[in-house]
Design a protein around this motif. Structure first.
Motif, PDB file in Angstrom:
ATOM      1  N   ARG A   7       0.857  -1.183   0.000  1.00  0.00           N
ATOM      2  CA  ARG A   7       0.000   0.000   0.000  1.00  0.00           C
ATOM      3  C   ARG A   7       0.896   1.237   0.000  1.00  0.00           C
ATOM      4  O   ARG A   7       2.099   1.151   0.249  1.00  0.00           O
ATOM      5  N   VAL A   8       0.281   2.369  -0.286  1.00  0.00           N
ATOM      6  CA  VAL A   8       1.028   3.629  -0.299  1.00  0.00           C
ATOM      7  C   VAL A   8       1.718   3.819   1.044  1.00  0.00           C
ATOM      8  O   VAL A   8       1.124   3.624   2.104  1.00  0.00           O
ATOM      9  N   VAL A  22       6.508   2.641  -1.804  1.00  0.00           N
ATOM     10  CA  VAL A  22       5.360   2.890  -2.686  1.00  0.00           C
ATOM     11  C   VAL A  22       4.894   4.320  -2.415  1.00  0.00           C
ATOM     12  O   VAL A  22       4.495   4.659  -1.291  1.00  0.00           O
ATOM     13  N   ASP A  24       2.660   6.235  -4.719  1.00  0.00           N
ATOM     14  CA  ASP A  24       1.298   6.511  -5.180  1.00  0.00           C
ATOM     15  C   ASP A  24       0.813   5.329  -6.014  1.00  0.00           C
ATOM     16  O   ASP A  24       1.613   4.712  -6.737  1.00  0.00           O
ATOM     17  N   VAL A  25      -0.471   5.033  -5.910  1.00  0.00           N
ATOM     18  CA  VAL A  25      -1.074   3.978  -6.721  1.00  0.00           C
ATOM     19  C   VAL A  25      -2.195   4.626  -7.522  1.00  0.00           C
ATOM     20  O   VAL A  25      -3.086   5.256  -6.947  1.00  0.00           O
ATOM     21  N   ARG A  26      -2.133   4.473  -8.841  1.00  0.00           N
ATOM     22  CA  ARG A  26      -3.159   5.014  -9.734  1.00  0.00           C
ATOM     23  C   ARG A  26      -3.710   3.880 -10.578  1.00  0.00           C
ATOM     24  O   ARG A  26      -3.176   2.782 -10.580  1.00  0.00           O
ATOM     25  N   VAL A  30       1.927   2.562 -10.840  1.00  0.00           N
ATOM     26  CA  VAL A  30       2.358   2.729  -9.453  1.00  0.00           C
ATOM     27  C   VAL A  30       3.609   3.596  -9.468  1.00  0.00           C
ATOM     28  O   VAL A  30       4.514   3.395 -10.282  1.00  0.00           O
ATOM     29  N   ARG A  31       3.686   4.557  -8.569  1.00  0.00           N
ATOM     30  CA  ARG A  31       4.900   5.363  -8.417  1.00  0.00           C
ATOM     31  C   ARG A  31       5.655   4.820  -7.222  1.00  0.00           C
ATOM     32  O   ARG A  31       5.076   4.608  -6.152  1.00  0.00           O
TER      33      ARG A  31
END
Length: 112
Positions: A7-8, A22, A24-26, A30-31
Motif C-alpha cells: 500500500r502507499v 510505494v 502513489d497507486v493510480r 504505481v509510483r
C-alpha cells in the motif's frame, strides 16, 4: 520472481541499504521511490533495452561503412606475372618512383 502487494507508504528493503517505497497507486500505474547508494545503478528496463538496441544498430552500420571505406582504399590488383620466359613487365612510373634511389658507395679516404 517475488510478487508482493504493498500500500502507499509501505516499503521493501533489499539487502542492507536499498529501500523501495510505494509513493502513489493510480489506475494506470504505481509510483515508487528508490533509496540506494550512489554506486548502485538503477535503470528502467525499457531504457536499457532501447540503448542496447541502438548500440547494436550503430555498430552494425558503422561496420558496414568501415568495410566500404577499406574497400575503397584497396590498391588495384597487380598485373599478372609474365610468362616463364624471363621477360618482366615494364614498370609503371608510380612503381619506379617508389623504389629507393641507389647511390654509389664513396671510396674510403686513405689513412695517414
Amino acid at each position: 520472481m517475488l510478487v508482493l502487494s504493498r500500500r502507499v507508504g509501505e516499503r521493501l528493503i533489499i539487502g542492507d541499504n536499498i529501500v523501495i517505497t510505494v509513493i502513489d497507486v493510480r489506475s494506470d500505474g504505481v509510483r515508487i521511490g528508490i533509496d540506494a547508494p550512489r554506486e548502485v545503478r538503477v535503470t528502467r528496463a525499457e531504457i536499457l533495452e532501447a540503448v542496447t538496441q541502438a548500440n547494436v544498430e550503430a555498430t552494425r552500420s558503422a561496420d558496414d561503412d568501415a568495410v566500404e571505406a577499406l574497400r575503397a582504399l584497396r590498391p588495384p590488383t597487380p598485373p599478372a606475372p609474365a610468362a616463364a620466359s624471363g621477360a618482366s613487365a615494364p614498370e609503371t612510373p608510380a612503381a619506379q618512383s617508389a623504389k629507393p634511389a641507389v647511390t654509389p658507395a664513396k671510396p674510403a679516404a686513405p689513412r695517414r
